[in-house]
Design a protein around this motif. Structure first.
Motif, PDB file in Angstrom:
ATOM      1  N   PRO A  15       0.832  -1.209   0.000  1.00 33.49           N
ATOM      2  CA  PRO A  15       0.000   0.000   0.000  1.00 33.49           C
ATOM      3  C   PRO A  15       0.864   1.256   0.000  1.00 33.49           C
ATOM      4  CG  PRO A  15      -0.805  -1.552   1.637  1.00 33.49           C
ATOM      5  CD  PRO A  15       0.475  -2.123   1.099  1.00 33.49           C
ATOM      6  N   GLU A  16       1.986   1.222   0.682  1.00 30.96           N
ATOM      7  CA  GLU A  16       2.881   2.393   0.730  1.00 30.96           C
ATOM      8  C   GLU A  16       3.393   2.730  -0.672  1.00 30.96           C
ATOM      9  OE1 GLU A  16       3.123  -0.244   2.877  1.00 30.96           O
ATOM     10  OE2 GLU A  16       2.100   0.897   4.463  1.00 30.96           O
ATOM     11  N   GLU A  17       3.735   1.715  -1.439  1.00 36.48           N
ATOM     12  CA  GLU A  17       4.224   1.979  -2.803  1.00 36.48           C
ATOM     13  C   GLU A  17       3.119   2.545  -3.682  1.00 36.48           C
ATOM     14  OE1 GLU A  17       7.645  -1.490  -2.926  1.00 36.48           O
ATOM     15  OE2 GLU A  17       6.465  -1.139  -4.742  1.00 36.48           O
ATOM     16  N   THR A  18       1.907   2.039  -3.493  1.00 40.37           N
ATOM     17  CA  THR A  18       0.783   2.569  -4.276  1.00 40.37           C
ATOM     18  C   THR A  18       0.543   4.029  -3.913  1.00 40.37           C
ATOM     19  OG1 THR A  18      -0.225   0.395  -4.477  1.00 40.37           O
ATOM     20  CG2 THR A  18      -1.699   2.276  -4.766  1.00 40.37           C
ATOM     21  N   LYS A  19       0.619   4.335  -2.610  1.00 41.92           N
ATOM     22  CA  LYS A  19       0.442   5.722  -2.166  1.00 41.92           C
ATOM     23  C   LYS A  19       1.534   6.620  -2.741  1.00 41.92           C
ATOM     24  CE  LYS A  19      -1.697   4.826   2.089  1.00 41.92           C
ATOM     25  NZ  LYS A  19      -1.482   4.590   3.490  1.00 41.92           N
ATOM     26  N   ALA A  20       2.758   6.131  -2.719  1.00 48.29           N
ATOM     27  CA  ALA A  20       3.887   6.921  -3.243  1.00 48.29           C
ATOM     28  C   ALA A  20       3.686   7.204  -4.730  1.00 48.29           C
ATOM     29  CB  ALA A  20       5.200   6.183  -3.008  1.00 48.29           C
ATOM     30  N   PHE A  21       3.164   6.216  -5.436  1.00 51.69           N
ATOM     31  CA  PHE A  21       2.889   6.404  -6.864  1.00 51.69           C
ATOM     32  C   PHE A  21       1.789   7.460  -7.042  1.00 51.69           C
ATOM     33  CE2 PHE A  21       0.556   5.219 -10.745  1.00 51.69           C
ATOM     34  CZ  PHE A  21       1.563   5.456 -11.663  1.00 51.69           C
ATOM     35  N   GLY A  22       0.747   7.373  -6.203  1.00 54.17           N
ATOM     36  CA  GLY A  22      -0.345   8.350  -6.247  1.00 54.17           C
ATOM     37  C   GLY A  22       0.162   9.748  -5.954  1.00 54.17           C
ATOM     38  N   GLU A  23       1.084   9.840  -5.018  1.00 53.46           N
ATOM     39  CA  GLU A  23       1.625  11.153  -4.638  1.00 53.46           C
ATOM     40  C   GLU A  23       2.344  11.790  -5.828  1.00 53.46           C
ATOM     41  OE1 GLU A  23       3.958  10.982  -1.066  1.00 53.46           O
ATOM     42  OE2 GLU A  23       4.546  13.087  -1.247  1.00 53.46           O
ATOM     43  N   CYS A  24       3.115  10.986  -6.500  1.00 50.25           N
ATOM     44  CA  CYS A  24       3.836  11.453  -7.682  1.00 50.25           C
ATOM     45  C   CYS A  24       2.844  11.893  -8.762  1.00 50.25           C
ATOM     46  CB  CYS A  24       4.731  10.309  -8.158  1.00 50.25           C
ATOM     47  SG  CYS A  24       5.329  10.528  -9.802  1.00 50.25           S
ATOM     48  N   LEU A  25       1.803  11.106  -8.949  1.00 50.34           N
ATOM     49  CA  LEU A  25       0.776  11.461  -9.932  1.00 50.34           C
ATOM     50  C   LEU A  25       0.120  12.779  -9.518  1.00 50.34           C
ATOM     51  CD1 LEU A  25      -1.085  10.816 -12.329  1.00 50.34           C
ATOM     52  CD2 LEU A  25      -2.398   9.320 -10.826  1.00 50.34           C
ATOM     53  N   GLY A  26      -0.222  12.891  -8.242  1.00 56.55           N
ATOM     54  CA  GLY A  26      -0.876  14.097  -7.731  1.00 56.55           C
ATOM     55  C   GLY A  26      -0.066  15.355  -7.989  1.00 56.55           C
ATOM     56  N   ARG A  27       1.232  15.237  -7.843  1.00 58.57           N
ATOM     57  CA  ARG A  27       2.089  16.410  -8.063  1.00 58.57           C
ATOM     58  C   ARG A  27       2.099  16.846  -9.521  1.00 58.57           C
ATOM     59  NH1 ARG A  27       5.785  14.024  -4.206  1.00 58.57           N
ATOM     60  NH2 ARG A  27       6.892  13.102  -5.962  1.00 58.57           N
ATOM     61  N   ASN A  28       1.724  15.925 -10.407  1.00 57.80           N
ATOM     62  CA  ASN A  28       1.750  16.233 -11.840  1.00 57.80           C
ATOM     63  C   ASN A  28       0.386  16.619 -12.409  1.00 57.80           C
ATOM     64  OD1 ASN A  28       4.538  15.626 -13.125  1.00 57.80           O
ATOM     65  ND2 ASN A  28       4.263  14.079 -11.545  1.00 57.80           N
ATOM     66  N   LEU A  29      -0.637  16.679 -11.563  1.00 53.51           N
ATOM     67  CA  LEU A  29      -1.972  17.018 -12.066  1.00 53.51           C
ATOM     68  C   LEU A  29      -2.183  18.525 -12.085  1.00 53.51           C
ATOM     69  CD1 LEU A  29      -4.061  14.281 -10.216  1.00 53.51           C
ATOM     70  CD2 LEU A  29      -3.326  14.281 -12.616  1.00 53.51           C
ATOM     71  N   GLN A  30      -3.111  18.951 -12.910  1.00 54.06           N
ATOM     72  CA  GLN A  30      -3.429  20.382 -13.011  1.00 54.06           C
ATOM     73  C   GLN A  30      -4.913  20.599 -12.775  1.00 54.06           C
ATOM     74  OE1 GLN A  30      -2.004  20.480 -16.904  1.00 54.06           O
ATOM     75  NE2 GLN A  30       0.057  20.091 -16.114  1.00 54.06           N
ATOM     76  N   ARG A  31      -5.274  21.874 -12.576  1.00 57.38           N
ATOM     77  CA  ARG A  31      -6.681  22.225 -12.442  1.00 57.38           C
ATOM     78  C   ARG A  31      -7.476  21.613 -13.585  1.00 57.38           C
ATOM     79  NH1 ARG A  31      -7.828  25.927  -8.809  1.00 57.38           N
ATOM     80  NH2 ARG A  31      -6.050  26.991  -7.895  1.00 57.38           N
ATOM     81  N   GLY A  32      -8.586  21.001 -13.263  1.00 55.14           N
ATOM     82  CA  GLY A  32      -9.437  20.429 -14.305  1.00 55.14           C
ATOM     83  C   GLY A  32      -9.070  19.002 -14.702  1.00 55.14           C
TER      84      GLY A  32
END
Ligand SMILES: Nc1ncnc2c1ncn2[C@@H]1O[C@H](COP(=O)(O)OP(=O)(O)OP(=O)(O)O)[C@@H](O)[C@H]1O
Ligand SMILES: [Mg+2]
Length: 145
Positions: A15-32
Motif C-alpha cells: 500500500p505504501e508503494e501505491t500511495k507513493a505512486f499516487g503522490e507522484c501522480l498528484g504532483r503532476n496534475l493540473q486544475r481540471g
C-alpha cells in the motif's frame, strides 16, 4: 518514485508503494484534471487517492464513506473524490451535479469510473490497477485499455 510515463506499467508491492505512486501522480496534475480509476474491489483505488491527495498538499484524511458519492477536499487545488460504485447510472450522476465536478476547476478522481465512462472528458487519464498475485500492476493511459 521519480515519475511516470503514459502506458508504462509499474509494480506496487505494498500500500505504501501505491500511495507513493499516487503522490507522484498528484504532483503532476493540473486544475481540471480528471483521473478515472479502474480495478476490482480492494485493488487499491482508495489507497492511490490517498497518495494523490498528499501530492496535492491536502492534509485531511481521505476516507471511503459508505453512502457518499462525492467527497470534496480543499487544498491549493480542490480534490473531488468520486465513488461511482453506488450510482445506478449516468442519470444518477448527472442529477447530483456530477458534470460540474468533471468540468470544474478542481481535480476529479473517480473510483468505479466504468459506471460513468460515457460522461468522462476527452482528456481523462485512466489508471488501471490489476491484482497480480501479491503485487498490483498499475498503468496510466489516456484511452481505452
Ligand atoms: N500493493 C498494494 N497497493 C494497494 N493496496 C494494497 C497493496 N497490497 C495490498 N493492499 C491492500 O489492499 C487493500 C486496498 O484497499 P482499497 O480500499 O484501497 O481498495 P479499493 O480499490 O478502493 O476498494 P473498493 O473497490 O472497495 O473501493 C488494502 O487493504 C491494502 O492494504
Ligand atoms: Mg475504494
Amino acid at each position: 518514485m521519480e515519475g511516470f510515463r503514459l502506458n508504462s506499467c509499474i509494480v506496487s508491492a505494498s500500500p505504501e508503494e501505491t500511495k507513493a505512486f499516487g503522490e507522484c501522480l498528484g504532483r503532476n496534475l493540473q486544475r481540471g484534471s480528471v483521473v478515472a480509476l479502474r480495478g476490482v474491489l480492494g485493488s487499491g483505488k482508495t489507497c492511490l487517492v490517498k497518495g494523490i491527495a498528499k501530492g496535492l498538499g491536502i492534509a485531511e484524511e481521505i476516507t471511503s464513506p459508505t453512502y457518499t458519492i462525492v467527497s470534496e477536499y480543499t487544498g491549493g487545488i480542490s480534490l473531488y473524490h468520486i465513488d461511482a460504485y453506488r450510482l445506478s447510472g449516468i442519470d444518477d450522476f448527472t442529477a447530483l451535479g456530477g458534470e460540474d465536478y468533471l468540468y470544474g476547476s478542481g481535480i476529479s478522481v473517480i473510483e468505479w469510473s466504468e459506471r460513468i465512462e460515457t460522461c468522462l472528458p476527452d482528456n481523462t487519464l485512466f489508471v488501471d490497477i490489476e491484482i497480480q498475485g501479491c503485487v498490483r500492476l498499475i498503468r496510466i493511459s489516456n484511452g481505452a485499455v
